[in-house]
Design a protein around this motif. Structure first.
Motif, PDB file in Angstrom:
ATOM      1  N   UNK A  27     -28.302  50.045  42.719  1.00 40.55           N
ATOM      2  CA  UNK A  27     -28.675  51.308  43.350  1.00 40.55           C
ATOM      3  C   UNK A  27     -27.603  52.353  43.039  1.00 40.55           C
ATOM      4  N   UNK A  28     -27.741  53.055  41.919  1.00 38.32           N
ATOM      5  CA  UNK A  28     -26.704  54.019  41.524  1.00 38.32           C
ATOM      6  C   UNK A  28     -26.678  55.243  42.444  1.00 38.32           C
ATOM      7  N   UNK A  29     -25.517  55.467  43.044  1.00 35.94           N
ATOM      8  CA  UNK A  29     -25.312  56.646  43.887  1.00 35.94           C
ATOM      9  C   UNK A  29     -23.953  57.252  43.541  1.00 35.94           C
ATOM     10  N   UNK A  30     -23.831  58.567  43.607  1.00 38.78           N
ATOM     11  CA  UNK A  30     -22.547  59.213  43.261  1.00 38.78           C
ATOM     12  C   UNK A  30     -21.386  58.774  44.159  1.00 38.78           C
ATOM     13  N   UNK A  31     -21.682  58.481  45.415  1.00 42.18           N
ATOM     14  CA  UNK A  31     -20.621  58.058  46.337  1.00 42.18           C
ATOM     15  C   UNK A  31     -19.965  56.761  45.861  1.00 42.18           C
ATOM     16  N   UNK A  32     -20.758  55.877  45.276  1.00 42.31           N
ATOM     17  CA  UNK A  32     -20.217  54.614  44.765  1.00 42.31           C
ATOM     18  C   UNK A  32     -19.230  54.833  43.638  1.00 42.31           C
ATOM     19  N   UNK A  33     -19.495  55.836  42.804  1.00 43.36           N
ATOM     20  CA  UNK A  33     -18.566  56.141  41.712  1.00 43.36           C
ATOM     21  C   UNK A  33     -17.237  56.663  42.258  1.00 43.36           C
ATOM     22  N   UNK A  34     -17.303  57.474  43.303  1.00 46.55           N
ATOM     23  CA  UNK A  34     -16.061  57.972  43.904  1.00 46.55           C
ATOM     24  C   UNK A  34     -15.238  56.829  44.464  1.00 46.55           C
ATOM     25  N   UNK A  35     -15.912  55.870  45.080  1.00 48.48           N
ATOM     26  CA  UNK A  35     -15.193  54.725  45.650  1.00 48.48           C
ATOM     27  C   UNK A  35     -14.544  53.899  44.548  1.00 48.48           C
ATOM     28  N   UNK A  36     -15.237  53.766  43.421  1.00 45.16           N
ATOM     29  CA  UNK A  36     -14.653  53.039  42.290  1.00 45.16           C
ATOM     30  C   UNK A  36     -13.407  53.753  41.768  1.00 45.16           C
ATOM     31  N   UNK A  37     -13.457  55.070  41.691  1.00 45.12           N
ATOM     32  CA  UNK A  37     -12.297  55.827  41.234  1.00 45.12           C
ATOM     33  C   UNK A  37     -11.119  55.629  42.191  1.00 45.12           C
ATOM     34  N   UNK A  38     -11.404  55.593  43.479  1.00 48.34           N
ATOM     35  CA  UNK A  38     -10.341  55.353  44.456  1.00 48.34           C
ATOM     36  C   UNK A  38      -9.745  53.969  44.316  1.00 48.34           C
ATOM     37  N   UNK A  39     -10.585  53.006  43.985  1.00 48.80           N
ATOM     38  CA  UNK A  39     -10.123  51.636  43.817  1.00 48.80           C
ATOM     39  C   UNK A  39      -9.164  51.523  42.623  1.00 48.80           C
ATOM     40  N   UNK A  40      -9.388  52.343  41.604  1.00 51.26           N
ATOM     41  CA  UNK A  40      -8.516  52.326  40.429  1.00 51.26           C
ATOM     42  C   UNK A  40      -7.076  52.664  40.800  1.00 51.26           C
ATOM     43  N   UNK A  41      -6.913  53.549  41.770  1.00 54.43           N
ATOM     44  CA  UNK A  41      -5.567  53.922  42.215  1.00 54.43           C
ATOM     45  C   UNK A  41      -4.830  52.689  42.745  1.00 54.43           C
ATOM     46  N   UNK A  42      -5.519  51.883  43.523  1.00 57.83           N
ATOM     47  CA  UNK A  42      -4.899  50.680  44.084  1.00 57.83           C
ATOM     48  C   UNK A  42      -4.611  49.650  42.989  1.00 57.83           C
ATOM     49  N   UNK A  43      -5.494  49.584  42.003  1.00 55.32           N
ATOM     50  CA  UNK A  43      -5.261  48.650  40.907  1.00 55.32           C
ATOM     51  C   UNK A  43      -4.027  49.058  40.104  1.00 55.32           C
ATOM     52  N   UNK A  44      -3.887  50.351  39.839  1.00 53.73           N
ATOM     53  CA  UNK A  44      -2.698  50.817  39.109  1.00 53.73           C
ATOM     54  C   UNK A  44      -1.423  50.507  39.877  1.00 53.73           C
ATOM     55  N   UNK A  45      -1.455  50.709  41.187  1.00 59.47           N
ATOM     56  CA  UNK A  45      -0.263  50.411  41.997  1.00 59.47           C
ATOM     57  C   UNK A  45       0.063  48.919  41.951  1.00 59.47           C
ATOM     58  N   UNK A  46      -0.957  48.081  42.000  1.00 54.07           N
ATOM     59  CA  UNK A  46      -0.729  46.636  41.939  1.00 54.07           C
ATOM     60  C   UNK A  46      -0.175  46.236  40.573  1.00 54.07           C
ATOM     61  N   UNK A  47      -0.644  46.886  39.519  1.00 46.72           N
ATOM     62  CA  UNK A  47      -0.116  46.598  38.183  1.00 46.72           C
ATOM     63  C   UNK A  47       1.355  46.999  38.069  1.00 46.72           C
ATOM     64  N   UNK A  48       1.711  48.124  38.679  1.00 44.90           N
ATOM     65  CA  UNK A  48       3.111  48.557  38.674  1.00 44.90           C
ATOM     66  C   UNK A  48       3.972  47.530  39.409  1.00 44.90           C
ATOM     67  N   UNK A  49       3.492  47.053  40.544  1.00 47.63           N
ATOM     68  CA  UNK A  49       4.244  46.046  41.301  1.00 47.63           C
ATOM     69  C   UNK A  49       4.401  44.769  40.488  1.00 47.63           C
ATOM     70  N   UNK A  50       3.363  44.395  39.759  1.00 47.27           N
ATOM     71  CA  UNK A  50       3.431  43.189  38.941  1.00 47.27           C
ATOM     72  C   UNK A  50       4.472  43.366  37.829  1.00 47.27           C
TER      73      UNK A  50
END
Length: 62
Positions: A27-50
């Motif tokens: 079910x493609x919705x624009x709100x889901x894309x925004x949430x995915x973009x926000x999740x990328x921020x957390x992934x980048x931070x976790x990669x930096x910590x690693x």
């Protein structure tokens, strides 16, 4: 210990991302894309910590 924690955080983030992508395909919705973009921020931070944990481990073994 920090390396294991960062790897675990990455696994959790990637699992959540997979679930979000599956939901977007169903079910493609624009709100889901925004949430995915926000999740990328957390992934980048976790990669930096690693990377920091790997560097400190390398320096300790020196």
């Amino acid at each position: 210990m920090a390396l294991a924690q960062s790897k675990l955080a990455l696994l959790r983030i990637r699992s959540v991302r997979q679930d979000m992508l599956a939901a977007l395909v169903a079910c493609p919705i624009p709100e889901g894309m925004k949430r995915l973009e926000g999740l990328e921020r957390y992934e980048r931070a976790a990669l930096v910590q690693q990377r920091q944990a790997l560097r400190s481990l390398t320096l300790e073994r020196g």
